[in-house]
Design a protein around this motif. Structure first.
Motif, PDB file in Angstrom:
ATOM      1  N   HIS A  42      38.672  40.887  48.750  1.00 53.36           N
ATOM      2  CA  HIS A  42      37.788  40.124  47.868  1.00 53.36           C
ATOM      3  C   HIS A  42      36.351  40.391  48.322  1.00 53.36           C
ATOM      4  O   HIS A  42      36.139  41.147  49.280  1.00 53.36           O
ATOM      5  CB  HIS A  42      38.099  38.619  47.942  1.00 53.36           C
ATOM      6  CG  HIS A  42      37.854  38.027  49.290  1.00 53.36           C
ATOM      7  ND1 HIS A  42      36.648  37.527  49.673  1.00 53.36           N
ATOM      8  CD2 HIS A  42      38.675  37.896  50.370  1.00 53.36           C
ATOM      9  CE1 HIS A  42      36.718  37.101  50.919  1.00 53.36           C
ATOM     10  NE2 HIS A  42      37.939  37.315  51.370  1.00 53.36           N
ATOM     11  N   SER A  44      33.884  37.622  48.448  1.00 54.06           N
ATOM     12  CA  SER A  44      33.255  36.306  48.409  1.00 54.06           C
ATOM     13  C   SER A  44      32.842  35.877  49.804  1.00 54.06           C
ATOM     14  O   SER A  44      33.378  36.372  50.793  1.00 54.06           O
ATOM     15  CB  SER A  44      34.233  35.281  47.833  1.00 54.06           C
ATOM     16  OG  SER A  44      34.412  35.525  46.458  1.00 54.06           O
ATOM     17  N   GLU A  62      40.678  33.354  45.772  1.00 55.78           N
ATOM     18  CA  GLU A  62      40.629  33.191  44.309  1.00 55.78           C
ATOM     19  C   GLU A  62      41.117  31.788  43.919  1.00 55.78           C
ATOM     20  O   GLU A  62      40.566  31.145  43.018  1.00 55.78           O
ATOM     21  CB  GLU A  62      41.471  34.255  43.609  1.00 55.78           C
ATOM     22  CG  GLU A  62      41.439  34.033  42.112  1.00 55.78           C
ATOM     23  CD  GLU A  62      41.962  35.176  41.266  1.00 55.78           C
ATOM     24  OE1 GLU A  62      42.420  36.176  41.827  1.00 55.78           O
ATOM     25  OE2 GLU A  62      41.909  35.018  40.027  1.00 55.78           O
ATOM     26  N   ASN A  63      42.123  31.314  44.641  1.00 54.92           N
ATOM     27  CA  ASN A  63      42.654  29.965  44.359  1.00 54.92           C
ATOM     28  C   ASN A  63      41.570  28.893  44.528  1.00 54.92           C
ATOM     29  O   ASN A  63      41.508  27.928  43.770  1.00 54.92           O
ATOM     30  CB  ASN A  63      43.822  29.686  45.318  1.00 54.92           C
ATOM     31  CG  ASN A  63      44.629  28.470  44.926  1.00 54.92           C
ATOM     32  OD1 ASN A  63      44.793  28.173  43.739  1.00 54.92           O
ATOM     33  ND2 ASN A  63      45.122  27.742  45.924  1.00 54.92           N
ATOM     34  N   LYS A  65      38.390  29.258  43.922  1.00 53.41           N
ATOM     35  CA  LYS A  65      37.543  29.272  42.708  1.00 53.41           C
ATOM     36  C   LYS A  65      38.234  28.518  41.581  1.00 53.41           C
ATOM     37  O   LYS A  65      37.603  27.749  40.845  1.00 53.41           O
ATOM     38  CB  LYS A  65      37.270  30.715  42.278  1.00 53.41           C
ATOM     39  CG  LYS A  65      36.446  31.528  43.265  1.00 53.41           C
ATOM     40  CD  LYS A  65      36.278  32.946  42.751  1.00 53.41           C
ATOM     41  CE  LYS A  65      35.437  33.837  43.627  1.00 53.41           C
ATOM     42  NZ  LYS A  65      35.873  34.022  44.993  1.00 53.41           N
ATOM     43  N   ARG A  66      39.550  28.727  41.434  1.00 54.96           N
ATOM     44  CA  ARG A  66      40.298  28.093  40.345  1.00 54.96           C
ATOM     45  C   ARG A  66      40.291  26.574  40.521  1.00 54.96           C
ATOM     46  O   ARG A  66      40.010  25.826  39.579  1.00 54.96           O
ATOM     47  CB  ARG A  66      41.742  28.635  40.352  1.00 54.96           C
ATOM     48  CG  ARG A  66      42.591  28.186  39.186  1.00 54.96           C
ATOM     49  CD  ARG A  66      44.015  28.694  39.314  1.00 54.96           C
ATOM     50  NE  ARG A  66      44.679  28.207  40.518  1.00 54.96           N
ATOM     51  CZ  ARG A  66      45.115  26.963  40.701  1.00 54.96           C
ATOM     52  NH1 ARG A  66      44.962  26.074  39.740  1.00 54.96           N
ATOM     53  NH2 ARG A  66      45.707  26.607  41.829  1.00 54.96           N
ATOM     54  N   GLU A  89      30.548  37.205  43.211  1.00 55.33           N
ATOM     55  CA  GLU A  89      31.964  37.251  42.805  1.00 55.33           C
ATOM     56  C   GLU A  89      32.381  35.967  42.090  1.00 55.33           C
ATOM     57  O   GLU A  89      33.160  36.003  41.141  1.00 55.33           O
ATOM     58  CB  GLU A  89      32.877  37.498  44.014  1.00 55.33           C
ATOM     59  CG  GLU A  89      34.269  37.895  43.564  1.00 55.33           C
ATOM     60  CD  GLU A  89      35.198  38.287  44.711  1.00 55.33           C
ATOM     61  OE1 GLU A  89      35.637  39.445  44.750  1.00 55.33           O
ATOM     62  OE2 GLU A  89      35.491  37.430  45.566  1.00 55.33           O
ATOM     63  N   THR A  90      31.839  34.826  42.552  1.00 57.38           N
ATOM     64  CA  THR A  90      32.219  33.553  41.933  1.00 57.38           C
ATOM     65  C   THR A  90      31.665  33.448  40.511  1.00 57.38           C
ATOM     66  O   THR A  90      32.395  33.090  39.576  1.00 57.38           O
ATOM     67  CB  THR A  90      31.704  32.382  42.799  1.00 57.38           C
ATOM     68  OG1 THR A  90      32.325  32.486  44.084  1.00 57.38           O
ATOM     69  CG2 THR A  90      32.041  31.044  42.184  1.00 57.38           C
ATOM     70  N   TRP A  93      33.624  35.626  38.325  1.00 57.65           N
ATOM     71  CA  TRP A  93      34.972  35.059  38.104  1.00 57.65           C
ATOM     72  C   TRP A  93      34.911  33.940  37.057  1.00 57.65           C
ATOM     73  O   TRP A  93      35.764  33.880  36.160  1.00 57.65           O
ATOM     74  CB  TRP A  93      35.521  34.522  39.434  1.00 57.65           C
ATOM     75  CG  TRP A  93      36.939  34.046  39.327  1.00 57.65           C
ATOM     76  CD1 TRP A  93      38.067  34.773  39.595  1.00 57.65           C
ATOM     77  CD2 TRP A  93      37.397  32.743  38.907  1.00 57.65           C
ATOM     78  NE1 TRP A  93      39.183  34.015  39.359  1.00 57.65           N
ATOM     79  CE2 TRP A  93      38.807  32.766  38.938  1.00 57.65           C
ATOM     80  CE3 TRP A  93      36.757  31.578  38.510  1.00 57.65           C
ATOM     81  CZ2 TRP A  93      39.588  31.659  38.590  1.00 57.65           C
ATOM     82  CZ3 TRP A  93      37.526  30.474  38.146  1.00 57.65           C
ATOM     83  CH2 TRP A  93      38.922  30.520  38.197  1.00 57.65           C
ATOM     84  N   ASN A  97      37.011  34.324  33.735  1.00 58.13           N
ATOM     85  CA  ASN A  97      38.238  33.514  33.639  1.00 58.13           C
ATOM     86  C   ASN A  97      38.070  32.222  32.863  1.00 58.13           C
ATOM     87  O   ASN A  97      39.057  31.656  32.402  1.00 58.13           O
ATOM     88  CB  ASN A  97      38.765  33.193  35.040  1.00 58.13           C
ATOM     89  CG  ASN A  97      39.268  34.434  35.732  1.00 58.13           C
ATOM     90  OD1 ASN A  97      40.399  34.840  35.511  1.00 58.13           O
ATOM     91  ND2 ASN A  97      38.420  35.055  36.523  1.00 58.13           N
TER      92      ASN A  97
END
Ligand SMILES: C[S@@+](CC[C@H](N)C(=O)[O-])C[C@H]1O[C@@H](n2cnc3c(N)ncnc32)[C@H](O)[C@@H]1O
Length: 298
Positions: A42, A44, A62-63, A65-66, A89-90, A93, A97
């Motif tokens: 990644h 981040s 990634e989780n 960020k979600r 990256e955030t 994303w 997404n």
């Protein structure tokens, strides 16, 4: 450079850190971050949120960020401000997404350059902008223009976190949402041993201080934010903290040797030291990792 001073109001460690210090830190550490990104898959600058389904670093990052995007319910109609956006990256994303329009703020021109590249590589350059701007000033952001103000492991860099919160209030639309995921102090009146742990950590990562969680939420309420909520997720981020700790145990002697032959700098060695002490501080419950959310009245 950071200097060791005590804030009489906090009875906590408080360093003087300038924006130049922060830029210098990130530029000297860029190679180390790149090595880490390659290993973990990644780009981040934040910890992962580990749970049963996310046990490796890349997926856990990634989780995070979600989970944070869900915490303030980000959707396609939202204008989001990513305060202290790293290399983007955030922001990328969120655009990709959640379909939102995102502005990232950073005081590092170098990081902004990579962030713009990343948005192009991901085909979201029309949804994402990156501004050279300090998140305690937000000179490039209009009043009442954002649905969400977001700070992911960046607001800790503000000397006085309230400066950021005042700006967040100014730029949020009525009913707008705020999310700050960060390290927060949970203990006051630190012993001298505990102060040393915090000092080594903050020095090595060029951080001025960590806000006490109660002071941070009190400031939010004082500024008129409502629905102030703190979710303590320390246990979910501990694997990231522990991996930095293990890195420091093996990496510190190597870095120290390389400093002697002028291959590593003092900043790089201090960073390895900080990786050891951040884990100690969390383990000893001097601080925690919290997701703070709040809302402005309609
Ligand atoms: C630990 S990184 C987190 C980056 C990003 N949020 C992420 O999670 O990948 C902290 C970021 O905050 C930025 N930063 C620090 N102080 C800032 C300030 N006063 N205004 C804007 N950005 C700042 C740094 O340059 C860096 O990009």
């Amino acid at each position: 450079m950071s200097s060791e001073t005590q804030d009489p109001n906090y009875d906590m460690v408080h360093n003087e850190v300038t924006n130049d210090d922060i830029r210098e830190y990130y530029s000297e550490l860029y190679g180390s971050y790149q090595a880490r990104w390659t290993r973990e898959g990644h780009e981040s600058l934040h910890v992962g949120y580990f749970d049963e389904e996310h046990t490796e670093h890349g997926p856990a990052v990634e989780n995070m960020k979600r989970i944070l995007a869900d915490s303030v319910d980000i959707g396609p109609d939202d204008y989001v401000l990513d305060s202290g956006c790293g290399i983007g990256e955030t922001a990328t994303w969120i655009a990709k997404n959640r379909g939102a329009t995102v502005t990232g703020l950073n005081i590092s021109q170098m990081q902004i350059g990579r962030a713009r590249e990343m948005a192009r590589e991901n085909g979201v350059e029309d949804q994402v902008a990156f501004n050279f701007d300090d998140f305690t000033e937000m000179e490039t952001i209009e009043d009442d223009s954002k649905d969400v103000v977001w700070g992911l492991e960046s607001i800790c860099y503000a000397d006085d976190k309230r400066d950021f919160l005042e700006q967040a209030k100014r730029v949020l639309k009525p009913g707008g949402r705020l999310m700050v995921a960060d390290g927060y102090m949970t203990k006051r009146n630190l012993s001298s041993k505990e102060q040393k742990i915090m000092q080594k950590w903050l020095d090595g990562w060029r951080l001025p201080n960590l806000a006490h969680i109660d002071d941070f939420t009190a400031d939010l309420e004082d500024l008129g934010f409502t629905d102030v909520n703190v979710r303590d997720v320390k246990e979910n981020v501990m694997p990231s903290s522990k991996s930095l700790y293990y890195f420091s145990i093996f990496g510190y002697p190597v870095a120290k040797f390389l400093q002697l032959i002028n291959v590593k700098t003092e900043t790089q060695v201090a960073n390895a030291v900080a990786c050891y002490y951040q884990y100690k501080a969390l383990k000893k419950d001097l601080c925690t990792y919290g997701i703070v959310t709040a809302r402005l009245e309609e």
